[in-house]
Each structure stands twice: as structure tokens, then as C-alpha cells.
Write an enzyme that holds these catalytic residues in place. Structure first.
Site, short mmCIF file in Angstrom:
data_model
loop_
_atom_site.label_atom_id
_atom_site.label_comp_id
_atom_site.label_asym_id
_atom_site.label_seq_id
_atom_site.Cartn_x
_atom_site.Cartn_y
_atom_site.Cartn_z
N LYS A 9 -10.05 5.32 -15.66
CA LYS A 9 -11.36 5.91 -15.94
C LYS A 9 -12.29 5.98 -17.05
O LYS A 9 -11.50 5.31 -17.54
CB LYS A 9 -10.42 7.39 -16.28
CG LYS A 9 -9.02 7.63 -15.05
CD LYS A 9 -9.39 9.39 -14.61
CE LYS A 9 -8.56 9.86 -13.81
NZ LYS A 9 -8.07 10.93 -13.79
N TYR A 49 -11.70 11.51 -4.44
CA TYR A 49 -11.01 12.78 -4.47
C TYR A 49 -11.38 14.07 -3.65
O TYR A 49 -10.80 15.09 -4.09
CB TYR A 49 -11.57 13.48 -5.74
CG TYR A 49 -11.42 11.94 -7.24
CD1 TYR A 49 -9.78 12.59 -7.29
CD2 TYR A 49 -11.71 11.54 -7.99
CE1 TYR A 49 -9.00 11.83 -8.44
CE2 TYR A 49 -11.19 10.92 -9.31
CZ TYR A 49 -9.49 10.86 -9.06
OH TYR A 49 -8.82 10.85 -10.54
N ASN A 112 -8.47 12.23 -18.68
CA ASN A 112 -6.85 11.30 -19.01
C ASN A 112 -6.99 10.69 -18.61
O ASN A 112 -5.28 9.50 -18.46
CB ASN A 112 -6.18 13.13 -18.38
CG ASN A 112 -6.39 12.83 -16.37
OD1 ASN A 112 -7.24 11.78 -16.82
ND2 ASN A 112 -6.12 13.54 -16.27
N HIS A 115 -5.69 6.88 -13.69
CA HIS A 115 -5.38 7.03 -12.04
C HIS A 115 -4.27 6.84 -11.54
O HIS A 115 -4.26 5.58 -11.97
CB HIS A 115 -6.54 7.49 -11.34
CG HIS A 115 -6.54 7.60 -9.73
ND1 HIS A 115 -5.66 8.83 -9.35
CD2 HIS A 115 -5.96 6.84 -8.83
CE1 HIS A 115 -5.14 8.73 -8.34
NE2 HIS A 115 -5.44 7.53 -7.74
N GLU A 126 -6.29 4.36 -1.38
CA GLU A 126 -6.40 3.83 -2.21
C GLU A 126 -7.17 2.14 -2.55
O GLU A 126 -8.46 1.99 -2.77
CB GLU A 126 -5.95 4.34 -3.46
CG GLU A 126 -5.92 6.26 -3.32
CD GLU A 126 -5.12 6.73 -4.24
OE1 GLU A 126 -5.55 8.17 -4.26
OE2 GLU A 126 -4.95 6.61 -5.00
N1 UDP Z 1 -8.42 17.60 -12.98
C1 UDP Z 1 -8.11 18.32 -14.10
N2 UDP Z 1 -8.21 19.26 -13.90
C2 UDP Z 1 -7.23 20.00 -13.20
C3 UDP Z 1 -6.55 19.39 -12.11
C4 UDP Z 1 -6.54 18.23 -11.82
O1 UDP Z 1 -9.50 18.19 -13.95
O2 UDP Z 1 -6.46 21.23 -13.03
C5 UDP Z 1 -8.17 16.12 -12.67
C6 UDP Z 1 -7.18 15.26 -13.79
O3 UDP Z 1 -8.35 14.11 -13.80
C7 UDP Z 1 -6.44 14.64 -12.00
C8 UDP Z 1 -7.52 14.39 -11.59
O4 UDP Z 1 -8.29 15.37 -11.85
O5 UDP Z 1 -6.14 13.16 -13.03
C9 UDP Z 1 -6.89 14.52 -9.66
O6 UDP Z 1 -6.01 15.68 -10.24
P1 UDP Z 1 -4.34 15.35 -9.37
O7 UDP Z 1 -3.69 16.97 -9.68
O8 UDP Z 1 -3.84 14.37 -8.62
O9 UDP Z 1 -2.72 14.73 -11.55
P2 UDP Z 1 -2.99 13.47 -10.35
O10 UDP Z 1 -1.98 12.55 -9.66
O11 UDP Z 1 -4.17 12.27 -11.11
O12 UDP Z 1 -1.86 12.92 -12.06
MG MG Z 2 -3.39 13.15 -7.77
#
Ligand code: UDP
Ligand code: MG
Length: 140
Positions: A9, A49, A112, A115, A126
């Protein structure tokens, strides 16, 4: 032997973590089968997203994901989908295990660093979002 999609990211690229992250992928025995850098448009980030459209963090996530260049990767190797998720660690770095990328490098639940696709169907769609067939190394 399904491939998965990985993204470094904008925070990861900005902080020059690309090499360290790819090193961890290769050290885990996974294979980089496709690789490119790009910057997402707002439309692309919204579409990528879209599953999170109704979430309170959606708008901010789209802002963040368009804030700078990213690195997109097709990651292959045995169990690549699960193993890349494991290497990344939990979404919230405070909950991620030691020795995961998010535990080590993430600065917040949003920023974080990486992805990863969450299953075979999302991996397929994806990967197709970013890569043409002929941009992906075939499996040996
Ligand atoms: N995210 C966020 N706040 C939250 C949960 C997710 O900003 O409370 C962001 C974070 O960057 C995350 C992305 O949205 O990686 C997609 O969320 P997902 O639940 O799919 O998590 P991932 O699959 O990336 O672990
Ligand atoms: Mg996810």
C-alpha cells in the site's frame, strides 16, 4: 496451487519497505509471478474496495489508497492465499502476531502496509483487476 494478489500500500512504498516485504515473501518459499507499480485512480480504488462501500472507513480507505503509488504482486506457490494472509498478519496491527508484516510495520488499522486476497474467488477477480494473462509467469 492458486495464485493470490498482494499489494504494498502507499504507506509501504512511501516508507521504502518494498524490498523488505518481497524478501519475506521469497523467504517464505512463495514466488513472485507478477509485479508492477501504479497509482490507483479514485474510481479504481472505489471499485477495488466496493465490498466495503457501506463501512464507516470506506471514504478514508479510498483516500489513503490513492495517496501515492502502490506495488501490486501476483504471489504463487503452495498455499499462497493462506500463507500470504499469515505473513501479513491481522488487519489491526495491535492484534497481529509477532513476525508478521503488519505487526512489524503497520501504523494503524487503516495504514497497514499490505493487502492480500481473502480466498480463491477474490484472488481470481483481484488478480484480473490488475494483470493480463501474459503479465503473469506460468506455473512450472
Ligand atoms: N480498514 C480500516 N478500518 C477498519 C477495517 C479495515 O481502515 O476498521 C482498512 C484496512 O486498510 C484494511 C482494509 O480496510 O486492510 C480492508 O479491510 P478488510 O476487513 O478487508 O481487511 P484485510 O482483508 O485487508 O485484512
Ligand atoms: Mg480484505
Amino acid at each position: 496451487m492458486a495464485n493470490t494478489l498482494g499489494i504494498i500500500k502507499p504507506d509501504g512504498v512511501r516508507r521504502r519497505l518494498v524490498g523488505k516485504i518481497i524478501d519475506k515473501i521469497e523467504n517464505a518459499g512463495l514466488i513472485i509471478r507478477g509485479l508492477k507499480t501504479l497509482r490507483l485512480s479514485r474510481e479504481q480504488a472505489e471499485k477495488f474496495y466496493a465490498v466495503h462501500e457501506s463501512k464507516p472507513f470506506y471514504k478514508s480507505l479510498v483516500e489513503f489508497m490513492t495517496s501515492g503509488p502502490i506495488v501490486v504482486m501476483v504471489i504463487g506457490g503452495h498455499g499462497s492465499i493462506e500463507r500470504w494472509r499469515e505473513l501479513m498478519g491481522a488487519t489491526d496491527p495491535a492484534k497481529a502476531k509477532y513476525n508478521t508484516i503488519r505487526r512489524e510495520f503497520a501504523t494503524s488499522v487503516e495504514k497497514n502496509v499490505v493487502h492480500g486476497s481473502d480466498g480463491p474467488d477474490t484472488a481470481k477477480t483481484e488478480i484480473a483487476f490488475f494483470f493480463k494473462e501474459d503479465e503473469i509467469l506460468p506455473k512450472e
